[in-house]
Design a protein around this motif. Sequence first.
Motif, mmCIF file in Angstrom:
data_model
loop_
_atom_site.group_PDB
_atom_site.id
_atom_site.type_symbol
_atom_site.label_atom_id
_atom_site.label_comp_id
_atom_site.label_asym_id
_atom_site.label_seq_id
_atom_site.Cartn_x
_atom_site.Cartn_y
_atom_site.Cartn_z
ATOM 1 N N ASP A 152 -104.891 -20.553 61.520
ATOM 2 C CA ASP A 152 -105.999 -19.927 62.208
ATOM 3 C C ASP A 152 -105.641 -19.915 63.690
ATOM 4 O OD1 ASP A 152 -109.179 -19.301 62.025
ATOM 5 O OD2 ASP A 152 -108.768 -20.470 63.830
ATOM 6 N N PRO A 153 -106.145 -18.966 64.461
ATOM 7 C CA PRO A 153 -105.801 -18.962 65.896
ATOM 8 C C PRO A 153 -106.123 -20.269 66.610
ATOM 9 C CG PRO A 153 -106.810 -16.874 65.290
ATOM 10 C CD PRO A 153 -106.906 -17.760 64.083
ATOM 11 N N ALA A 154 -107.108 -21.023 66.098
ATOM 12 C CA ALA A 154 -107.531 -22.239 66.802
ATOM 13 C C ALA A 154 -107.117 -23.529 66.109
ATOM 14 C CB ALA A 154 -109.053 -22.228 66.994
ATOM 15 N N TRP A 155 -106.619 -23.438 64.872
ATOM 16 C CA TRP A 155 -106.308 -24.672 64.146
ATOM 17 C C TRP A 155 -105.299 -24.421 63.026
ATOM 18 C CZ3 TRP A 155 -107.654 -24.059 59.022
ATOM 19 C CH2 TRP A 155 -108.686 -23.151 58.729
ATOM 20 N N GLU A 156 -104.766 -25.531 62.488
ATOM 21 C CA GLU A 156 -103.910 -25.481 61.299
ATOM 22 C C GLU A 156 -104.527 -26.365 60.225
ATOM 23 O OE1 GLU A 156 -99.377 -25.570 61.106
ATOM 24 O OE2 GLU A 156 -99.901 -27.611 60.492
ATOM 25 N N ARG A 171 -110.677 -33.617 64.844
ATOM 26 C CA ARG A 171 -110.183 -33.182 63.537
ATOM 27 C C ARG A 171 -111.347 -33.055 62.557
ATOM 28 N NH1 ARG A 171 -105.230 -37.364 62.730
ATOM 29 N NH2 ARG A 171 -106.837 -38.744 63.596
ATOM 30 N N ALA A 172 -111.147 -32.251 61.538
ATOM 31 C CA ALA A 172 -112.165 -32.058 60.504
ATOM 32 C C ALA A 172 -111.474 -31.966 59.155
ATOM 33 C CB ALA A 172 -112.985 -30.795 60.768
ATOM 34 N N ALA A 173 -112.246 -32.170 58.110
ATOM 35 C CA ALA A 173 -111.723 -32.015 56.751
ATOM 36 C C ALA A 173 -112.828 -31.456 55.875
ATOM 37 C CB ALA A 173 -111.226 -33.348 56.199
ATOM 38 N N VAL A 174 -112.438 -30.702 54.877
ATOM 39 C CA VAL A 174 -113.395 -30.147 53.914
ATOM 40 C C VAL A 174 -112.981 -30.595 52.526
ATOM 41 C CG1 VAL A 174 -114.409 -28.067 52.927
ATOM 42 C CG2 VAL A 174 -113.876 -28.151 55.373
ATOM 43 N N LEU A 175 -113.912 -31.206 51.826
ATOM 44 C CA LEU A 175 -113.717 -31.618 50.437
ATOM 45 C C LEU A 175 -114.476 -30.655 49.546
ATOM 46 C CD1 LEU A 175 -112.777 -33.664 48.265
ATOM 47 C CD2 LEU A 175 -114.902 -34.935 48.708
ATOM 48 N N PHE A 176 -113.758 -29.912 48.711
ATOM 49 C CA PHE A 176 -114.373 -28.909 47.852
ATOM 50 C C PHE A 176 -114.717 -29.482 46.471
ATOM 51 C CE2 PHE A 176 -112.060 -26.054 50.782
ATOM 52 C CZ PHE A 176 -113.061 -25.133 51.067
ATOM 53 N N ALA A 211 -116.746 -23.360 59.058
ATOM 54 C CA ALA A 211 -117.888 -24.167 59.493
ATOM 55 C C ALA A 211 -117.429 -25.520 60.013
ATOM 56 C CB ALA A 211 -118.873 -24.341 58.338
ATOM 57 N N ALA A 212 -116.585 -26.197 59.242
ATOM 58 C CA ALA A 212 -116.083 -27.507 59.671
ATOM 59 C C ALA A 212 -115.304 -27.397 60.971
ATOM 60 C CB ALA A 212 -115.211 -28.109 58.571
ATOM 61 N N ALA A 213 -114.474 -26.360 61.087
ATOM 62 C CA ALA A 213 -113.679 -26.173 62.296
ATOM 63 C C ALA A 213 -114.567 -25.922 63.510
ATOM 64 C CB ALA A 213 -112.698 -25.018 62.107
ATOM 65 N N GLN A 214 -115.630 -25.145 63.322
ATOM 66 C CA GLN A 214 -116.534 -24.854 64.434
ATOM 67 C C GLN A 214 -117.282 -26.107 64.881
ATOM 68 O OE1 GLN A 214 -117.043 -22.045 66.260
ATOM 69 N NE2 GLN A 214 -115.294 -21.158 65.189
ATOM 70 N N VAL A 215 -117.717 -26.934 63.924
ATOM 71 C CA VAL A 215 -118.395 -28.181 64.276
ATOM 72 C C VAL A 215 -117.444 -29.091 65.052
ATOM 73 C CG1 VAL A 215 -119.391 -30.312 63.339
ATOM 74 C CG2 VAL A 215 -120.061 -28.089 62.390
ATOM 75 N N ALA A 216 -116.221 -29.239 64.542
ATOM 76 C CA ALA A 216 -115.242 -30.099 65.207
ATOM 77 C C ALA A 216 -114.911 -29.584 66.607
ATOM 78 C CB ALA A 216 -113.981 -30.190 64.356
ATOM 79 N N HIS A 217 -114.828 -28.270 66.761
ATOM 80 C CA HIS A 217 -114.574 -27.690 68.083
ATOM 81 C C HIS A 217 -115.717 -27.994 69.034
ATOM 82 C CE1 HIS A 217 -113.429 -24.783 71.176
ATOM 83 N NE2 HIS A 217 -114.674 -24.324 71.129
ATOM 84 N N ALA A 218 -116.956 -27.841 68.557
ATOM 85 C CA ALA A 218 -118.123 -28.098 69.399
ATOM 86 C C ALA A 218 -118.230 -29.569 69.781
ATOM 87 C CB ALA A 218 -119.399 -27.648 68.683
ATOM 88 N N ALA A 220 -105.976 -27.787 70.070
ATOM 89 C CA ALA A 220 -106.285 -28.534 71.292
ATOM 90 C C ALA A 220 -106.359 -30.036 71.059
ATOM 91 C CB ALA A 220 -107.614 -28.048 71.873
ATOM 92 N N PHE A 221 -106.130 -30.473 69.812
ATOM 93 C CA PHE A 221 -106.214 -31.900 69.501
ATOM 94 C C PHE A 221 -105.078 -32.649 70.195
ATOM 95 C CE2 PHE A 221 -105.121 -35.572 66.815
ATOM 96 C CZ PHE A 221 -106.349 -36.225 66.789
ATOM 97 N N SER A 222 -105.419 -33.833 70.720
ATOM 98 C CA SER A 222 -104.412 -34.623 71.410
ATOM 99 C C SER A 222 -104.567 -36.085 71.033
ATOM 100 C CB SER A 222 -104.561 -34.471 72.932
ATOM 101 O OG SER A 222 -105.797 -35.041 73.370
ATOM 102 N N ALA A 223 -103.588 -36.886 71.392
ATOM 103 C CA ALA A 223 -103.620 -38.313 71.074
ATOM 104 C C ALA A 223 -104.834 -38.996 71.696
ATOM 105 C CB ALA A 223 -102.329 -38.977 71.570
ATOM 106 N N ALA A 224 -105.348 -38.436 72.800
ATOM 107 C CA ALA A 224 -106.519 -39.023 73.449
ATOM 108 C C ALA A 224 -107.757 -38.941 72.570
ATOM 109 C CB ALA A 224 -106.778 -38.324 74.783
ATOM 110 N N LEU A 225 -107.722 -38.062 71.568
ATOM 111 C CA LEU A 225 -108.869 -37.891 70.670
ATOM 112 C C LEU A 225 -108.689 -38.648 69.362
ATOM 113 C CD1 LEU A 225 -109.348 -34.049 71.172
ATOM 114 C CD2 LEU A 225 -110.820 -35.848 72.077
#
Length: 506
Positions: free
Chosen positions: A64-68, A149-154, A137-144, A100-105
């Motif tokens: 995704d443009p904002a995440w992997e 980081r986020a994870a989705v369990l289906f 949805a998970a990615a947007q919440v984590a970005h906000a 944008a995730f970094s070790a500081a997070l």
Amino acid sequence: MWPRLFVSLLALAAGERGLELLQRSLQLSRKPASTCQGWDCLKQFVSAPDGAFAWRDTGRRLKDPAWEGQVLELISQRWLPDLVTPALWNHTLVLITPKAFSAALSDAPCVLYVALGSLTAPQTAWNVEAADAELQAAAQVAHAAGAWRAAVLFNVPANFLRFGQAAPSVEDGSLSTSWALLRQDPAPRMLELPMAKATVRAMDVLGAFAGIHSFALMGTSKRGHLCWHTASVDARVKAIVPIAKALNLEPQLRLTVEELGGFPWAAFEYVSKGLFQNFTLGPHWKYFLGVTDAYYHLSRTKALPKLVISASSDDFFMPDHLKLWWPQVPEPKWSFTVPNSRHIIGGLQVTALAPVIGSFLARVKSQAMPRLEWSVEASGAISAWADEPSQVRLWQATSCDNKRMDFRQYSAKAEVCPCGVPSAEGCRTNVTWTSSELPDAMEPDGPESTGKWWVRPKDPRSGRWRAFFLEFEWPGGLRLSTEVSVVPRTVPFPDCPGSGKCEGLV
């Protein structure tokens, strides 16, 4: 929410023959009565080892443009193999890492969103895509929240389960069937138990795969209830966002029939099995409540930050349901009601809530959540105290007519449509929540006082009811609200509970 017609067809597919086969299967699979009680049953079930547990990294990566996203496969357990097929619970688990995730997070919790799979083609590691609504949805919440980081369990709960020889069931069909097992004996076989176990196993996998050991858990509907269950048994959960799920079931049922004169059509899977009408007469009702209703073990969520999200026009729950359980919820706790929203179940709805949820998580982590407290007076008036909100709104709606205290967008019978239009889903009412901005502060019969608000709308004409609540907004997207109050303080069906005269679907 998935269309009622689709679910109705699934329920009717079994027919009388299917129900007969199910009852016969339940007799054949009768287990000895359980020796555990209440929360201990949940804890024992989740903690018990299961030889079927396994996971692997598929090697598949979503871009995704904002995440992997890293795609994992998980078998969480084998559940009731003598009765249920398939017995193995298979899940897709996707770990989302923002660019944008970094070790500081790294000390920030991972946002774990527990989601159902598609009802027509269950999500697998090979058909899930980055554009999936639940992943977005998970990615947007984590970005906000600040590029967490986020994870989705289906596939929670596992769908298309076949109990005995009955037709495959999904969602409420499976949950209600598992509840019906208690007619045989009090054994821990409710669907909520394997749901909690699947979530705990997903956290185990994320710990082993990515070294993640703290989580902010969110889910909708029965997965909202799951947030309470999982947090009560696993200390890795550092915050929960249960969405569209009321607790304290027994008085909830009573409130529902007092206000509607029956049960909402959305609950037909439970009503068709005679659970809501007759369960309280069964010998195992108290055992059932002690295990499955998180209201009975709220004390185990002390010190856990909680954001409870409700829908103002929920298909299942009355808008004033919080009054039956909110006072017993331990601090810290906050509430938000989504105006003009039906029952919240899917990723698109959760994406719309991303600014609210993300801001809540970020503020909790930095210990910067504002105060919001309220009380509802005997007259129905709401008094609220809040720390420096940037905006305050009064939301209110008037019931469809003076027959039912009904604020849903759809009622059951299209042919009985006093204030709306018939549709494929029943009567589409014209009940709409509208808002008005309030001044900085207001009190009854007194001078303005900073930080305090008081409101009590006039009773509507023609014997109808008015529901209302206060919403507070802060910079950064955070919105919180009081519980919903309804005036006048009367109910149209006070003699309904237990009478058997007004407990059909409405």
